[in-house]
Scaffold this motif. Structure first.
Motif, mmCIF file in Angstrom:
data_model
loop_
_atom_site.group_PDB
_atom_site.id
_atom_site.type_symbol
_atom_site.label_atom_id
_atom_site.label_comp_id
_atom_site.label_asym_id
_atom_site.label_seq_id
_atom_site.Cartn_x
_atom_site.Cartn_y
_atom_site.Cartn_z
ATOM 1 N N ASN A 34 36.052 -0.259 15.191
ATOM 2 C CA ASN A 34 36.028 -1.439 16.045
ATOM 3 C C ASN A 34 36.724 -2.554 15.310
ATOM 4 N N MET A 35 38.005 -2.555 15.418
ATOM 5 C CA MET A 35 38.790 -3.538 14.675
ATOM 6 C C MET A 35 38.733 -4.858 15.411
ATOM 7 N N GLY A 36 37.960 -5.756 14.906
ATOM 8 C CA GLY A 36 37.821 -7.081 15.514
ATOM 9 C C GLY A 36 37.027 -7.009 16.797
ATOM 10 N N ASP A 37 36.894 -8.135 17.472
ATOM 11 C CA ASP A 37 36.314 -8.183 18.811
ATOM 12 C C ASP A 37 34.858 -7.719 18.909
ATOM 13 N N VAL A 38 34.082 -7.731 17.815
ATOM 14 C CA VAL A 38 32.664 -7.393 17.923
ATOM 15 C C VAL A 38 31.862 -8.668 17.695
ATOM 16 N N THR A 39 31.049 -9.017 18.664
ATOM 17 C CA THR A 39 30.265 -10.245 18.505
ATOM 18 C C THR A 39 28.993 -9.929 17.718
ATOM 19 N N GLU A 40 28.402 -10.984 17.198
ATOM 20 C CA GLU A 40 27.154 -10.887 16.438
ATOM 21 C C GLU A 40 26.074 -10.209 17.292
ATOM 22 N N ALA A 41 25.983 -10.631 18.556
ATOM 23 C CA ALA A 41 24.949 -10.103 19.461
ATOM 24 C C ALA A 41 25.153 -8.613 19.705
ATOM 25 N N GLU A 42 26.381 -8.224 19.907
ATOM 26 C CA GLU A 42 26.704 -6.808 20.112
ATOM 27 C C GLU A 42 26.259 -5.991 18.907
ATOM 28 N N TRP A 43 26.591 -6.550 17.750
ATOM 29 C CA TRP A 43 26.290 -5.861 16.500
ATOM 30 C C TRP A 43 24.779 -5.651 16.362
ATOM 31 N N ARG A 44 24.016 -6.693 16.677
ATOM 32 C CA ARG A 44 22.559 -6.590 16.555
ATOM 33 C C ARG A 44 22.015 -5.558 17.560
ATOM 34 N N ALA A 45 22.599 -5.541 18.750
ATOM 35 C CA ALA A 45 22.175 -4.569 19.765
ATOM 36 C C ALA A 45 22.438 -3.151 19.268
ATOM 37 N N TRP A 46 23.573 -2.976 18.600
ATOM 38 C CA TRP A 46 23.898 -1.646 18.079
ATOM 39 C C TRP A 46 22.854 -1.192 17.059
ATOM 40 N N GLN A 47 22.416 -2.174 16.238
ATOM 41 C CA GLN A 47 21.449 -1.828 15.179
ATOM 42 C C GLN A 47 20.107 -1.357 15.751
ATOM 43 N N ARG A 48 19.831 -1.738 17.006
ATOM 44 C CA ARG A 48 18.551 -1.342 17.632
ATOM 45 C C ARG A 48 18.638 0.025 18.311
ATOM 46 N N ARG A 49 19.846 0.598 18.349
ATOM 47 C CA ARG A 49 20.006 1.877 19.044
ATOM 48 C C ARG A 49 19.307 3.003 18.295
ATOM 49 N N PRO A 50 18.886 4.051 19.011
ATOM 50 C CA PRO A 50 18.285 5.184 18.318
ATOM 51 C C PRO A 50 19.316 5.894 17.438
ATOM 52 N N LEU A 51 18.820 6.562 16.363
ATOM 53 C CA LEU A 51 19.717 7.263 15.456
ATOM 54 C C LEU A 51 20.228 8.534 16.110
ATOM 55 N N VAL A 52 21.350 9.008 15.629
ATOM 56 C CA VAL A 52 21.816 10.344 16.019
ATOM 57 C C VAL A 52 21.225 11.300 14.980
ATOM 58 N N THR A 53 20.397 12.198 15.444
ATOM 59 C CA THR A 53 19.631 13.036 14.504
ATOM 60 C C THR A 53 20.166 14.445 14.435
ATOM 61 N N VAL A 54 19.662 15.195 13.489
ATOM 62 C CA VAL A 54 20.028 16.609 13.364
ATOM 63 C C VAL A 54 19.601 17.351 14.630
ATOM 64 N N GLU A 55 18.451 16.936 15.191
ATOM 65 C CA GLU A 55 17.982 17.581 16.426
ATOM 66 C C GLU A 55 18.979 17.357 17.560
#
Lengths: 414, 267
Positions: free
Chosen positions: A72-93
């Motif tokens: 994501n070269m540029g164009d990512v807002t602070e709010a977007e970034w924080r929302a991403w951090q709340r996403r569930p992990l991609v797991t082995v399952e």
């Protein structure tokens, strides 16, 4: 006034007054130079992104299932970034579920990576290596070629065998002047046996691919790469470009189900393909092209003003010549044409030098950076036209002034 | 002198001139190269109007060799500019070679200068960076003559003034007399109706002046109409007719013999 005569006159002027001409043409030269260079670099970057980056980094017909986009070269807002951090992990399952859902002929691999220190019995320390815990099909998906030894297989992965395949830089650093095959490389204090060396790949977008260490995901490596806190990604390669959308739809469907998303909710994961990386590139390219228009434009405007000034001086200096020409029967348009041709010859000459400098600059950029700058033929044509055009625009006012001179007054000038 | 003798000397009688000048608005006959009727030229010098010419009536037949004289401020330069189509009169008619040029626009005048008038200036007015050959070619350039023919005719013209061996020289590599001969070759290249010389010997020593005057003499003898503006009586004495301007009007218009005898009397 014949055309060639005016051109010859202008070139003679340049020859007689080299330094003055140089300063006169500086603006046009710089403008055209930037035009050629920026276009070449943009073109070069485009080729690079499309071939090397998309091909090598992501693989052909490949997409990654990730928590959020990696490119994501540029164009990512602070709010977007924080929302991403709340996403569930991609797991082995998740990875296993994806594997089970994929149609036949589709390749699949877990990819987890981290920069880690390594040691060998010969060299105790060194730069960190990009340690990747992957499943065996990763080699085929990324088109990795093992030049010495072999890659690990399905069985070794399942059993968690402590084996690794290393990049050429790792091999050279930790096993100087030695055959690394069968030797021991320690990662996180645990010993791994080197079973293969990768083909030399160079650096792509600042990532030194020759400093990789690849080991089976199910070996101890995945503990060091932090797989428990979520996988870096699951790589899926469709059998063909046509099959891509269908495979992507299958995986999206599955992930949404696993994450229990309602139809109205957005994805809380991303399927990142070379196409999405290219979309990012396209938006960067827009800015670069804007810069590629803006920088030369400044140069050309300045260049036009300087040329206009110089032509006004030339008209003043050559008032008598204009008078003589008029007395011999030159019409307004003859005088006008003479000075216009002179102005545009001057600036086209400047543009020609600028083209040379621009090609030189893009070659220089190509030499000192990984960008394979390639000079676009059309940009040379545009540069020549711009050069001539700037001359004509800059020459109109002075030439008009010259053409309207009263012959009686002009003949009296010294 | 009889009318025939005048004809031979390239002169016309006063009566004929009066007649052609008097026919206002009518195109003069083919014989008359220059006819001006009541030419006036006013200059607006910052609100004050200066009358440089206050009604000049002049008629010149083909083959005449006329000197226009007068003290500075008499209007002879203004008259020369108008005759040479470099300037247009404020009022009055000017017929050149049967065409009314006093009402012409800029580009039409340029064409007339190109075809009908050959200028020879006091300061030569050659292009300093161009060779003699190129200078002579210039009027043909503006006449739209193709390059090869231009060159051939320019070489011929330079041969006529004995400068063929100097055609690749630039003006600063030529003597004053040679420069003026280049200028004459240039003036004649388009076979103009009139050769218009403005103080042609003003920048030359007396020996070179004589040499240039002999060139003019030869041209007049071969049938070229020559108008020469000068303030030097001995140069004017080479012409066959002398027109004297004073305060913007013609104060005398005589045959050379009359002028020369008057000149002798004043000395």
């Amino acid at each position: 006034m014949p055309f060639f005569e005016a051109v010859r006159l202008a070139l003679a002027q340049i020859r007689v007054q080299k330094l003055k001409s140089f300063f006169t043409l500086l603006g046009v030269m710089i403008g055209v130079m930037f035009l050629i260079a920026v276009v070449s670099i943009v073109q070069g970057m485009g080729n690079y992104v499309e071939d090397a980056f998309a091909g090598k980094f992501l693989g052909v017909n490949t997409f990654n299932v990730r928590r959020f986009p990696d490119f994501n070269m540029g164009d990512v807002t602070e709010a977007e970034w924080r929302a991403w951090q709340r996403r569930p992990l991609v797991t082995v399952e998740d990875a296993m579920a994806i594997r089970d859902a994929l149609p036949a002929g589709t390749r699949w691999a877990i990819e987890d990576a981290r920069w880690l220190a390594a040691q060998s019995p010969y060299v105790a320390s060194g730069p960190q290596a990009l340690v990747q815990a992957v499943t065996p099909e990763y080699f085929a998906i990324k088109n990795l070629v093992v030049t010495q030894g072999r890659a690990f297989n399905e069985q070794e992965d399942r059993l968690g065998a402590p084996v690794v395949v290393i990049g050429t830089e790792v091999a050279e650093h930790f096993f100087p002047a030695l055959d690394p095959i069968g030797k021991e490389l320690r990662i996180g204090g645990l010993p791994f046996r080197v079973i293969g060396v990768l083909e030399k790949q160079g650096t792509v977008f600042g990532v030194p691919l020759d400093r990789q260490v690849l080991g089976p995901f199910h070996s101890a490596l995945h503990r060091f790469t932090g797989a428990r806190r979520g996988l870096y990604g699951v790589v899926v390669q469709a059998p063909s470009a046509e099959a891509m959308p269908e495979v992507q739809a299958t995986v999206r469907e599955l992930m949404r189900r696993r994450h229990k998303l309602r139809p109205a909710q957005d994805d809380d994961f991303v399927l990142e393909s070379s196409e999405s990386a290219l979309t990012t590139w396209a938006s960067i390219k827009r800015y670069l092209v804007l810069a590629g228009i803006f920088l030369p434009a400044i140069g050309l405007v300045v260049g036009a003003m300087v040329i206009m000034n110089i032509m006004l001086v030339a008209v003043a200096e050559r008032t008598r010549e204009i008078g003589i020409r008029k007395s011999l029967g030159a019409r307004r348009r003859d005088i006008m044409a003479q000075f216009l041709v002179e102005a545009s010859t001057l600036s086209t000459f400047g543009a020609a030098i600028g083209i040379g400098l621009g090609i030189g600059l893009s070659k220089l950029v190509a030499a000192v950076s990984p960008l394979p700058a390639s000079v676009a033929t059309w940009s040379i044509g545009v540069a020549v036209l711009l050069g001539a055009g700037v001359g004509i625009v800059a020459g109109i006012y002075p030439a008009g002034r010259a053409s309207r001179l009263d012959p009686v007054v002009a003949l009296r000038a010294d | 002198m009889t009318a025939d003798a005048h004809e031979l000397a390239g002169l016309s009688t006063t009566g004929e001139r009066q007649a052609v000048i008097g026919a206002t608005g009518a195109a003069p006959g083919k014989d008359w190269v220059i006819v001006t009727r009541g030419i006036r030229r006013d200059y607006d010098m910052g609100g004050e109007v200066v009358h440089a010419l206050r009604g000049v009536d002049l008629a010149v037949r083909r083959n005449e060799y006329v000197a226009i004289m007068g003290p500075s401020g008499s209007g002879k330069s203004t008259l020369m500019n108008i005759i040479g189509c470099l300037d247009t009169p404020t009022a009055g008619e000017y017929w050149l070679n049967g065409v009314l040029v006093s009402a012409m626009k800029d580009d039409e005048l340029a064409r007339v200068r190109n075809r009908e008038i050959g200028f020879v200036f006091q300061t030569f007015n050659l292009l300093p960076r161009a060779t003699a050959l190129h200078n002579v070619e210039l009027p043909l350039v503006y006449a739209g003559v193709p390059a090869a023919e231009r060159k051939r005719r320019a070489i011929e013209a330079l041969e006529r003034v004995q400068l063929a061996d100097r055609m690749d020289h630039r003006p600063n590599e030529l003597s004053g007399g040679q420069r003026q001969r280049v200028a004459i070759a240039r003036a004649l290249i388009n076979n103009p109706a009139i050769l218009l010389a403005d103080e042609p010997t003003g920048n030359l020593d007396s020996q070179t002046s004589e040499e240039i005057m002999r060139v003019f003499e030869g041209l007049a003898n071969s049938g070229q109409t020559v108008i020469m503006v000068t303030h030097e009586p001995d140069i004017a004495a080479h012409a066959r007719r002398v027109v004297v301007l004073r305060d913007g009007r013609i104060s005398s218009d005589e045959r050379r013999d009359a002028f020369v005898s008057k000149l002798a009397a004043t000395i």
